[in-house]
Design a protein around this motif. Structure first.
Motif, short mmCIF file in Angstrom:
data_model
loop_
_atom_site.label_atom_id
_atom_site.label_comp_id
_atom_site.label_asym_id
_atom_site.label_seq_id
_atom_site.Cartn_x
_atom_site.Cartn_y
_atom_site.Cartn_z
N SER A 283 0.81 -1.23 0.00
CA SER A 283 0.00 0.00 0.00
C SER A 283 0.84 1.28 0.00
N LYS A 284 2.14 1.13 -0.21
CA LYS A 284 3.06 2.27 -0.25
C LYS A 284 3.05 3.06 1.05
N GLY A 285 2.93 2.33 2.16
CA GLY A 285 3.04 2.95 3.47
C GLY A 285 1.75 3.48 4.05
N LYS A 307 -0.46 8.64 7.88
CA LYS A 307 -0.35 9.85 7.08
C LYS A 307 1.05 10.38 7.35
N GLY A 308 1.94 10.22 6.40
CA GLY A 308 3.34 10.56 6.64
C GLY A 308 3.95 9.53 7.57
N ASP A 309 4.60 9.99 8.65
CA ASP A 309 5.28 9.09 9.56
C ASP A 309 4.48 8.81 10.83
N GLN A 318 -12.53 6.33 10.92
CA GLN A 318 -13.33 6.46 9.70
C GLN A 318 -13.35 5.14 8.93
N PHE A 319 -12.20 4.46 8.90
CA PHE A 319 -12.09 3.17 8.22
C PHE A 319 -13.07 2.17 8.84
N PHE A 363 -10.35 2.59 -0.01
CA PHE A 363 -10.19 3.57 1.08
C PHE A 363 -8.87 4.30 0.94
N ALA A 364 -7.81 3.57 0.60
CA ALA A 364 -6.49 4.19 0.43
C ALA A 364 -6.50 5.16 -0.75
#
Length: 368
Positions: A283-285, A307-309, A318-319, A363-364
């Motif tokens: 998922s690329k992080g 979100k970021g680090d 929310q998920f 979602f992503a």
């Protein structure tokens, strides 16, 4: 009637195979022509004794339990076993070795200390239990009464894919969350226990498999209900057992046999876990699994949204909310670790994994 079944990722009580539920529904009001439900009949009747035999024989056949072991069904959940095991297996003047890997071994330690000195042979608490101890980190006592381990950690998402070498000391395994999910050699254990509510059926039944000689360790002054030998001698019928739960256990064991046994079950579980972990790692992080890769559980998949680090709790809430609306239940992580968790026990099919992955990808895409 079954058109509105959701995808159930609850940690326990958990999904039960649909064919098992259908069979139970068919027999619910009139079990095999008796004119009553299993829940209504005497546990001393020949009809129920046949059900009990199906359950016990099913466990023996599915798990390949050797003849020098007893299979018993008790109540009180795995939590009662944290007390029953040391009550029955502790030896005067000998330590109990315990490998500390999370909440359930911590509870087992608390109870074991009431009966004997406990040696923490290894722990990864300083790393929030996100990995298992490595073999070289485990320092066992040469003459311990037994070694306690938890084979799969529901909360933290770790699972043993190897066994510690106990040098002949009996190994006790809490298998509540991965029992019957894979092939295993029962002879490598002194005692196995598991609550039924994840892979064996509904809550209320606890399976104990104990080597017969170990069951004779207990002081005979121990209350009868707390001695393994009592259940062995009375074929799990010393008192009124949870009859419906035992019936469901019998049906579940038969379902495992009909669908290829533990070899086929394990293959399905490996495929399911691989699909989900590949989605997380790919998922690329956006999704990240905090568990050491070699120790990842096939039964309980923990992950966070980033979100970021930084893990983003708002997006995780929310998920969970949107997933429930989409028919994906039970994805909120345990309160002690947060994040998300998908419990993918035997009864959770590949179709549910595919539905979850499709939702995760969407979602992503919308929130990444």
């Amino acid at each position: 009637m079954f058109d509105h079944r959701i995808h159930n990722f609850n940690a326990g009580p958990a999904a039960i195979p649909l064919p098992v539920l259908k069979k139970a529904q068919e027999e619910f009001l009139n079990f095999k022509g008796t004119g009553m439900s299993v829940m209504e009949m005497s546990h001393r009747s020949k009809e129920f004794e046949a059900v009990l035999a199906r359950a016990l024989d099913g466990v023996k056949n599915v798990m390949g339990v050797p003849d020098d072991y007893s299979i018993i069904l008790v109540q009180g959940g795995a939590s009662l076993q944290f007390s029953m095991v040391p009550m029955n297996l502790a030896l005067p003047g000998k330590k109990i070795d315990l490998i500390q890997t999370g909440a359930w071994t911590q509870k087992a330690e608390k109870e074991a200390k009431k009966h004997a000195e406990v040696n923490i042979a290894a722990t990864t608490e300083s790393e929030n239990f996100m990995r298992l101890p490595r073999p070289e980190e485990i320092k066992l006592t040469a003459d311990a009464a037994y070694v306690h381990m938890c084979s799969n950690n529901t909360i933290f998402g770790t699972e043993y894919h190897w066994l510690p070498d106990t040098k002949g000391v009996p190994l006790v395994a809490d298998m509540s969350s991965n029992i019957c999910s894979r092939e295993l050699d029962v002879s490598k254990y002194g005692l196995i226990f598991a609550g039924a509510q994840k892979n064996l059926g509904p809550s209320g039944v606890t399976l104990v498999i104990v080597r017969k000689d170990l069951a004779e360790r207990a002081d005979k002054k121990l209350p009868s209900m707390l001695q393994y030998r009592t259940y062995i001698a009375e074929n799990s019928l010393y008192n009124t057992p949870p009859t419906f739960g035992i019936y469901m256990l019998a049906l579940t064991m038969e379902h495992i046999q009909e669908t290829g046994g533990l070899k086929a079950t394990e293959a399905r579980n490996v495929a399911k876990a691989n699909t989900l972990y590949e989605a997380i790692d790919g998922s690329k992080g956006f999704y990240r699994c905090p568990v050491n890769k070699a120790d990842r559980s096939r039964m309980n998949v923990n992950y966070r949204i980033y979100k970021g680090d930084t893990a983003n709790e708002d997006l995780e809430k929310q998920f969970v909310k949107e997933a429930e609306a989409a028919g994906l239940a039970g994805l909120k992580g345990h309160r002690s670790v947060g994040g998300l968790r998908a419990s993918i026990y035997n009864a959770v099919g590949q179709d549910s994994i595919n539905a979850l992955v499709a939702f995760m990808n969407d979602f992503a895409r919308k929130n990444g």
